[in-house]
Design a protein around this motif. Structure first.
Motif, mmCIF file in Angstrom:
data_model
loop_
_atom_site.group_PDB
_atom_site.id
_atom_site.type_symbol
_atom_site.label_atom_id
_atom_site.label_comp_id
_atom_site.label_asym_id
_atom_site.label_seq_id
_atom_site.Cartn_x
_atom_site.Cartn_y
_atom_site.Cartn_z
ATOM 1 N N LEU A 1 0.829 -1.203 0.000
ATOM 2 C CA LEU A 1 0.000 0.000 0.000
ATOM 3 C C LEU A 1 0.866 1.256 0.000
ATOM 4 O O LEU A 1 0.609 2.210 -0.750
ATOM 5 C CB LEU A 1 -0.919 -0.008 1.226
ATOM 6 N N VAL A 2 1.900 1.253 0.834
ATOM 7 C CA VAL A 2 2.821 2.395 0.866
ATOM 8 C C VAL A 2 3.537 2.543 -0.476
ATOM 9 O O VAL A 2 3.703 3.660 -0.991
ATOM 10 C CB VAL A 2 3.838 2.228 2.011
ATOM 11 N N LEU A 3 3.919 1.421 -1.059
ATOM 12 C CA LEU A 3 4.600 1.460 -2.353
ATOM 13 C C LEU A 3 3.688 2.014 -3.434
ATOM 14 O O LEU A 3 4.116 2.836 -4.268
ATOM 15 C CB LEU A 3 5.069 0.055 -2.732
ATOM 16 N N ALA A 4 2.418 1.589 -3.435
ATOM 17 C CA ALA A 4 1.470 2.093 -4.428
ATOM 18 C C ALA A 4 1.270 3.593 -4.289
ATOM 19 O O ALA A 4 1.242 4.334 -5.288
ATOM 20 C CB ALA A 4 0.125 1.369 -4.283
ATOM 21 N N ALA A 5 1.128 4.074 -3.037
ATOM 22 C CA ALA A 5 0.943 5.509 -2.810
ATOM 23 C C ALA A 5 2.177 6.299 -3.243
ATOM 24 O O ALA A 5 2.071 7.353 -3.883
ATOM 25 C CB ALA A 5 0.622 5.760 -1.339
ATOM 26 N N ALA A 6 3.354 5.785 -2.892
ATOM 27 C CA ALA A 6 4.590 6.480 -3.255
ATOM 28 C C ALA A 6 4.782 6.530 -4.765
ATOM 29 O O ALA A 6 5.163 7.570 -5.329
ATOM 30 C CB ALA A 6 5.780 5.795 -2.593
#
Length: 518
Positions: free
Chosen positions: A17-22
């Motif tokens: 999720l953090v990777l997708a947002a970043a």
């Protein structure tokens, strides 16, 4: 062990999720900066969002409206349950009857509070006509025949029949073996279901047509379920299908496809294909077809032939096997809309598990048949004034435009890669250096890589969270070649649909015997 898996899955989901947002923040900032530098202004933002699909965004919004309406109507129903019926002047309670629809299975009468309608969302039960006449069929009394067309399906036919036997009586299941050269018919016969064996290969549509005529299925049943031989039904499929068929305006219930996830039974290529299909099915069904099958839109252009139910009175009006088509499901769906036979319904409570191709060759052949079948259906039916065709035209426009731009961008990226790493070998080619300089001044290799790869991988990160499968982060790195094949076939099959002659005969992929789903 379960605690460790839970913690591992939770951590992987958070990372994804953090990777997708970043990635989204980085991609959007980079893309908007490039658009501003190129001076294309608002038009640049349109092309940016095309990376995700304008149709996908449009129908996602419509799907949210459908959910909102269903939630509001559900709240109203819950609020009215506590109200007591008024007594009539004679002291007796009035009983309102909901009379069954005309046609097959339509003679059942239910009291307003009678059993059978069950819990449902806003699309489950609707008034059938504007004159106020309510027409609702009792889901419990609706009869459904199961057709399993098969051609050389020995490894999987037993699992499909076993799946159907868990939900239907054996005498309601009809296997049609279309000139199989293996033990398909023998395996089916041993289960005690009805078996029709065709001596001449007619193709799937011809097999369906033959078994319907042989057993007069549309005369003896309220609905017909068409089930592929490599598909297994979810335990709640029948209940969900009957609940949707309770609305007499529904002509067809589209099955909700779920890719079987059996990584231990597949090699690396097979796992990549299955993961890619899982992502594709999720986006198409939840974010697109859910909105398209809202009662206020009704523009779904495909009732997938793997596990879907047609109401018998609608199926009688459909030309199942017209000449010249390689597959049947697009045509049958277009017939529902063209002949105004009713609406297409789709909800996640009609799940069925389908086996994806195991090899890249089988994947290419399958997608080629599907795409060719779509364009052949467009050719056969032509254009007619309708909201359905307006929505279809928007979809076709985006598919053609995005596929063309995608392939052009890939070609430019290959050109830039060759120029970047080719050195003196390519520098000496006529006009190469001038062309390379001109292209990279406008589209450097970094921009091409970000524009092509990052949006796609963002969707994979989101699916990793949704499906709770950490391996998708790895397999998603290899989705790009599959997207190239999809785009190429989308364009390649357009002229072929007007030139190739198809007889609808089977093109059997590699099958693997089904085991317990994981």
């Amino acid at each position: 062990m379960r605690i460790a898996r839970f913690i591992g899955g939770l951590l992987t989901g958070l990372i994804a999720l953090v990777l997708a947002a970043a990635l989204f923040v980085y991609w959007f900032d980079f893309a908007t900066s490039m658009a501003a530098a190129a001076g294309i202004g608002a038009l640049g933002y349109v092309f940016l969002w095309m990376a995700f699909g304008l149709n996908l965004l449009l129908w996602t919004v419509v799907g949210l409206l459908r959910l909102a309406e269903g939630g509001a109507r559900g709240a109203l129903r819950r609020g009215s349950r506590g109200r007591q019926p008024r007594a009539d002047p004679g002291g007796r309670e009035r009983e309102r009857l909901l009379v069954g629809a005309a046609g097959a299975g339509g003679g059942t009468a239910l009291s307003e509070s009678g059993a059978g309608t069950g819990p449902a969302d806003a699309d489950t039960v609707e008034t059938a006509a504007s004159d106020g006449a309510a027409a609702v069929q009792d889901p419990e009394t609706a009869t459904i025949a199961v057709i399993i067309p098969a051609h050389n399906e020995e490894p999987v036919i037993g699992s499909a029949i076993s799946s159907a036997l868990g939900l239907f009586n054996r005498w309601d299941i009809y296997v049609v073996s279309d000139s199989s050269r293996d033990a398909t018919a023998e395996i089916a016969a041993r289960t005690g279901v009805n078996v029709l064996e065709l001596l001449t290969n007619r193709g799937k549509a011809g097999a369906i047509e033959a078994v319907i005529e042989e057993f007069s299925l549309t005369e003896n049943y309220d609905g017909v379920l068409i089930l592929d031989a490599d598909t297994e039904l979810d335990a709640g499929y029948v209940e969900g299908a009957k609940r949707q068929l309770a609305d007499p305006g529904v002509a067809a219930v589209a099955g909700f496809v779920v890719s079987e996830w059996k990584p231990r039974e597949r090699n690396v290529v097979g796992r990549i294909i299955s993961a890619y299909r899982d992502r594709l099915y999720f986006m198409l069904q939840y974010l697109m077809r859910f909105g398209q099958t809202w009662k206020r839109t009704n523009v779904a252009f495909i009732v997938p032939g793997f596990a879907s139910v047609y109401r018998s009175r609608a199926l009688r009006e459909i030309t199942v096997n017209p000449p010249g088509l390689v597959i049947e499901d697009f045509n049958m769906t277009f017939e529902v809309h063209r002949k105004r036979l009713g609406r297409v319904s789709m909800r996640p409570d009609t799940k069925a598990y389908s086996q994806d191709p195991f090899t890249f060759r089988d994947y290419r052949k399958q997608v080629g048949r599907w795409t060719l079948g779509f364009w052949q259906t467009v050719r056969r039916h032509g254009v007619w004034p309708s909201f359905f065709w307006l929505a279809l035209a928007l979809y076709i426009l985006e598919v053609v435009l995005v596929s063309f731009l995608f392939l052009i961008t890939v070609a430019i990226a290959v050109f830039v890669l060759v120029g970047t790493f080719g050195g003196d070998v390519v520098a000496g080619l006529p006009f190469f250096t001038e062309g390379f300089t001109a292209v990279t001044a406008f589209l450097p290799l970094t921009a091409l890589a970000i524009g092509l790869l990052v949006p796609d991988y963002m969707l994979t990160c989101v699916m990793t969270v949704v499906r709770r499968r950490p391996s998708y982060l790895l397999y998603g790195l290899f989705f790009f070649p599959i997207r190239i094949v999809d785009a190429y076939l989308s364009l390649r099959m357009i002229p072929k649909a007007w030139t190739a002659k198809s007889d609808g005969r089977w093109s059997s992929p590699t099958r693997v015997a089904n085991k317990d789903r994981k």
